[in-house]
Design a protein around this motif. Structure first.
Motif, short mmCIF file in Angstrom:
data_model
loop_
_atom_site.label_atom_id
_atom_site.label_comp_id
_atom_site.label_asym_id
_atom_site.label_seq_id
_atom_site.Cartn_x
_atom_site.Cartn_y
_atom_site.Cartn_z
N LEU A 1 6.48 27.11 24.48
CA LEU A 1 6.06 25.85 24.47
C LEU A 1 7.04 24.60 24.81
N GLU A 2 6.65 23.89 25.64
CA GLU A 2 7.67 22.93 25.92
C GLU A 2 7.35 21.55 25.44
N SER A 3 6.30 21.10 25.04
CA SER A 3 5.90 19.74 24.72
C SER A 3 5.17 19.70 23.52
N PRO A 4 5.95 19.80 22.32
CA PRO A 4 5.31 20.06 20.92
C PRO A 4 4.59 18.65 20.74
N SER A 5 3.37 18.68 20.21
CA SER A 5 2.49 17.42 19.78
C SER A 5 1.57 17.65 18.72
N GLN A 6 1.07 16.54 18.29
CA GLN A 6 0.40 16.67 17.23
C GLN A 6 -1.06 17.35 17.52
N SER A 7 -1.46 17.17 18.85
CA SER A 7 -2.83 17.84 19.16
C SER A 7 -2.45 19.33 19.12
N THR A 8 -1.20 19.75 19.50
CA THR A 8 -0.99 21.28 19.51
C THR A 8 -0.98 21.78 18.18
N ILE A 9 -0.43 20.95 17.30
CA ILE A 9 -0.49 21.28 15.74
C ILE A 9 -2.14 21.36 15.34
N ARG A 10 -2.56 20.41 15.46
CA ARG A 10 -3.99 20.45 15.15
C ARG A 10 -4.81 21.73 15.81
#
Length: 851
Positions: A141-150
């Motif tokens: 995982l290179e770009s953690p984001s809110q959309s990934t968490i959701r």
């Protein structure tokens, strides 16, 4: 489940770690070397590279760790032993199929490592681990984001984010702000996008202080600063106490079950949360919280002549009142009286706490920490409140040996074992009693490998160098070949007679075990299957030197090899300081028909027999006990296809388990325990007492102490006995069940009906029945073999016997008529497996027969 789980990396900033602790647990790899005392509320990760250590796992859980995350190989050992709600399973994508139902039922969730986010994989794991927590750690995982968490939360799982991907500052391409990550799960049905926030007091039983609102910005600031920050609908950010001084320290921020409201658990300072100068907007304190506040106030302002002030000033009076009220509570009978006396006791106890600066929060933290312990003390009273006999020692409070080798304690000179009662210890503590010291085989194999490699590559040259280095002997040749010189086998006449008689008994018993006939079974007309035994051609027998000369081991290994018909017998044993081999061992070597005696010990001797050297014959199987170097070398060579050698069994320290009832002779019991304790400081000695009274147990312990001090090896015994245990049981059945779970090398039955108890034995190396069957007889001359499975391997292995030196070969002979019936069956199964050549080998014959 958490919105996300942070994974602590060694370089993580302390401020970031503190902030993460306010919103949920943090995963701490065990290799980060965080002290046990600093792991409260955290998840401890034991990765695949960690060495299995149940005691370390228990230490972390006892220290307050919320959960431990363990690999599948560990779960096979731990599942069912520790509470499932404290264990998570570490899985790689490739080993999901290795999870059994037992493992699944023994954990509360799973952390799955995967190269990339795969929602289908997550869904399948969710189905398998129904009603369990699932956490996902994508390794790329290179770009953690809110959309990934959701996205992961939508799959009913949670994302694991390394601390290197989290920040307290603004989010970037490579990092996400902790607050933004936390609010990823939050939803609001309000037009202004604010979130309803309940503020509760820590501790005060989680008392509600008031209802406010939060925004993304206020939550982010609270997480970073650890202060109560909210969103005023009129004035913007509201930093609680900024003007009034009634500030708040944020302990934890919780999401509710629908992710549309949050709770701030805070320590409230100053006059309170409410603008009316009360702790709460709803009502004032009551119960213990009110008592604590009153006592804290009285500590500084109570009149000098008040009773409370007197209690604060007179500690002996306070102590007496606590003891008095505790006694009255114990004697109270009605519900009303119990409540009344308990209230009095709590008043005086809280006075003691406030005087010492201890708050309800401190007490609750201590209670929470105790509740997380997976081990329990037996819970018996101290000696002044209970009979001495009722005091079994805790599994986790064992006195370590002092510098002088004697066990620490009130009486350093008394040689005693530790006592446990199966009726009062927990399941986890019972499992600890069954465990042996951890043998770190991987470490030992890595240490012995260079030695093995040198002998394999350089043969006798390396062997002689290691003998000079480790045995301090310079030899011109490492071997003696037959015929052995007469002077090497000259022994005292009484010793010779004893060896000859022992040899005759051992040979008689092992000859009866040999399989000399062929087993034949006609499985169907014209199809005859057979099995016959053949000796292993070349065997190596390791006879330890160490702290004792062991001709008995040479007998126990040499006789069955001779009886089985092995063509070549090589005996390896460390040389004495003058370069010779014990004459007793040499005499046995001649007696059993050994062809070679190798004057070497340790891993170098094992390697020489496994690969062969210029003078040492290569063998096909290696037998015999030894230290950790020998054991590790045996394990190493059996897994090397270049060696093509097998071994008898895994080995560990010597063991004895004695089951004794009230008919037993305490002197006999003590002697049997000590006969095993003298082998080494790591010897495992267990006494299982069946309904023995305190005086009967005292008699055994006194006999152990008295006999031990008369032994020449008392220094060894003093240390091994200090680590040995007495297990109190209520019946023979319970005692034998414990023994079966322990699976001892030697089991001795000092029972009224000893012979009848043998039928209950399922796991043991060798059993010694009745008061006149000491383990020493089996060690030397009764006829049974003393090379036995240790370390619990009696569950899977037999002791060395004649069949250990034989292999079994099967044969089959099928007639033409037999193939007519068997052939179509074989051809059909071969077709089913798609193996045409197998089917053809049958059909080509059937066509000839039928034509």
């Amino acid at each position: 489940m958490s919105v996300f789980l942070p994974l602590l990396e060694s370089a993580a900033d302390s401020a970031l770690v503190d902030a993460l602790g306010r919103i949920g647990p943090v995963i701490v790899p065990s290799l980060v070397q965080v002290p046990v005392s600093d792991t409260c509320g955290r998840y401890i990760l034991f990765d695949h590279d960690s060495s299995f250590d149940l005691d370390k796992v228990v230490d972390f859980l006892d220290g307050g760790a919320e959960k431990v995350i363990i690999p599948v190989s560990w779960a096979k050992e731990i599942a069912g032993t520790l509470p499932a709600d404290r264990i998570l399973l570490l899985l790689d994508v490739a080993n999901v199929s290795a999870v059994t139902d037992k493992i699944r039922e023994g954990v509360s969730g799973v952390l799955i490592k995967t190269p990339a986010l795969d929602l289908d994989l997550i869904s399948s794991v969710m189905r398998f681990f129904s009603d369990s927590s699932v956490y996902v750690l994508p390794t790329t995982l290179e770009s953690p984001s809110q959309s990934t968490i959701r996205k992961i939360l939508g799959a009913k799982a949670a994302l694991v984010l390394p601390t290197s991907q989290l920040t307290l500052g603004a989010s970037t391409k490579d990092q996400i702000n902790v607050g933004e990550a936390f609010v990823s799960a939050l939803t609001s049905d309000r037009r202004d996008g604010l979130f309803a926030t309940v503020v509760s007091s820590y501790p005060q039983g989680g008392k509600s202080l008031g209802l406010v609102y939060s925004s993304v910005e206020s939550i982010k600031e609270s997480i970073v600063t650890g202060k109560g920050v909210y969103q005023s609908r009129k004035h913007g950010l509201w930093r609680k106490g900024e003007t009034s001084g009634a500030t708040q320290d944020v302990v934890h921020i919780f999401l509710d079950c629908d992710s549309d409201a949050i709770e701030f658990s805070v320590i409230q300072h100053g006059s309170g949360f409410c603008h009316l100068n009360r702790l709460s907007c709803f009502d004032d304190l009551y119960g213990l919280s009110a008592l604590e506040r009153t006592l804290q106030s009285r500590l500084s302002s109570a009149p000098e002549d008040s009773y409370t002030k007197r209690l604060f000033n007179d500690q002996s009076l306070l102590r007496s009142k606590i003891m008095e009220e505790a006694d009255e509570l114990c004697h109270a009978e009605t519900k009303e009286d119990v409540a009344f006396e308990a209230a009095d006791l709590l008043y005086f106890a809280m006075t003691r706490c406030v005087a010492a600066g201890v708050s309800l929060a401190d007490i609750e933290r201590s209670l929470d920490k105790k509740a997380k312990k997976v081990t329990r003390r037996p819970g018996n009273a101290k000696p002044q409140f209970a009979p001495k006999a009722a005091q079994p020692t805790s599994v986790y409070s064992v006195a370590a040996p002092a510098a002088n080798g004697k066990p620490n304690g009130a009486d350093n000179d008394f040689i005693r074992m530790r006592t446990f009662d199966l009726s009062v210890i927990s399941k986890v503590e019972r499992s600890q009693l069954l465990r042996r010291p951890v043998l770190k085989s991987d470490e030992m194999i890595s240490k012995v490998k260079p030695i093995v490699d040198e002998v394999r590559d350089r043969g006798d040259t390396a062997l002689l160098e290691f003998t000079a280095k480790f045995d301090k002997v310079n030899l011109s040749s490492p071997v003696l070949h037959t015929p052995f010189p007469d002077e090497t086998t000259q022994i005292e006449e009484n010793v010779r007679q004893a060896i000859d008689k022992a040899y005759a008994n051992i040979r008689k018993f092992h000859e009866a075990q040999a399989e000399n006939s062929t087993l034949k079974v006609e499985t169907m007309p014209g199809v005859v299957c057979s099995r016959f035994a053949r000796p292993i051609a070349r065997v190596g027998l390791y006879v330890p030197g160490g702290t004792a000369i062991l001709p008995s081991t040479a007998l126990m290994l040499g006789v069955p090899a001779q009886v089985a018909g092995c063509q070549e017998i090589v005996i390896a044993t460390p040389p004495k300081s003058d370069g010779s081999v014990s004459a007793e061992v040499m005499y046995v070597a001649k007696l059993v028909g050994a062809s070679t005696v190798l004057k070497a010990g340790g891993g170098q001797a094992v390697a020489a027999m496994a690969y062969g050297t210029q003078t040492v014959p290569k063998v096909d199987k290696i037998f015999g006990p030894g230290n950790q170097w020998v054991t590790a070398a045996k394990m190493l060579v059996q897994n090397d296809t270049d060696a093509l050698v097998s071994i008898d069994m895994p080995a560990g320290p010597s063991e004895v388990l004695v089951i004794a009832d009230s008919t037993s002779n305490p002197d006999f019991v003590a002697a049997d325990l000590l006969s095993q304790a003298e082998h080494g400081i790591d010897s495992q000695v267990v006494l299982v007492a069946v309904n023995l009274t305190s005086s009967e147990l005292d008699a055994v312990e006194k006999a152990v102490d008295l006999q031990a001090k008369a032994l020449s090896r008392v220094d060894i015994v003093r240390q091994s006995v200090a680590k040995s245990i007495i297990v109190k049981t209520s019946s023979v059945e319970e005692a034998v069940k414990f023994s079966n779970d322990y699976a001892p090398e030697h089991l001795i039955l000092h029972l009224k009906e000893a012979s009848q108890a043998v039928s209950l034995v399922q796991n043991a190396g060798s059993v010694f029945v009745g008061p006149y069957s000491p383990e020493s007889c089996g060690d030397y001359a009764s006829g049974t073999n003393h090379t036995l499975p240790t370390n619990g391997y009696a569950r899977q292995f037999s002791g060395v016997n004649t069949l250990s030196f034989q292999k079994h070969i099967t044969s089959q002979e099928v007639s033409a008529d037999g193939l007519k019936v068997l052939g179509p069956i074989v051809a059909t199964l071969a077709d089913c497996e798609g193996l045409d050549a197998h089917a053809n080998a049958v059909r080509i014959r059937l066509r000839q027969i039928l034509n």
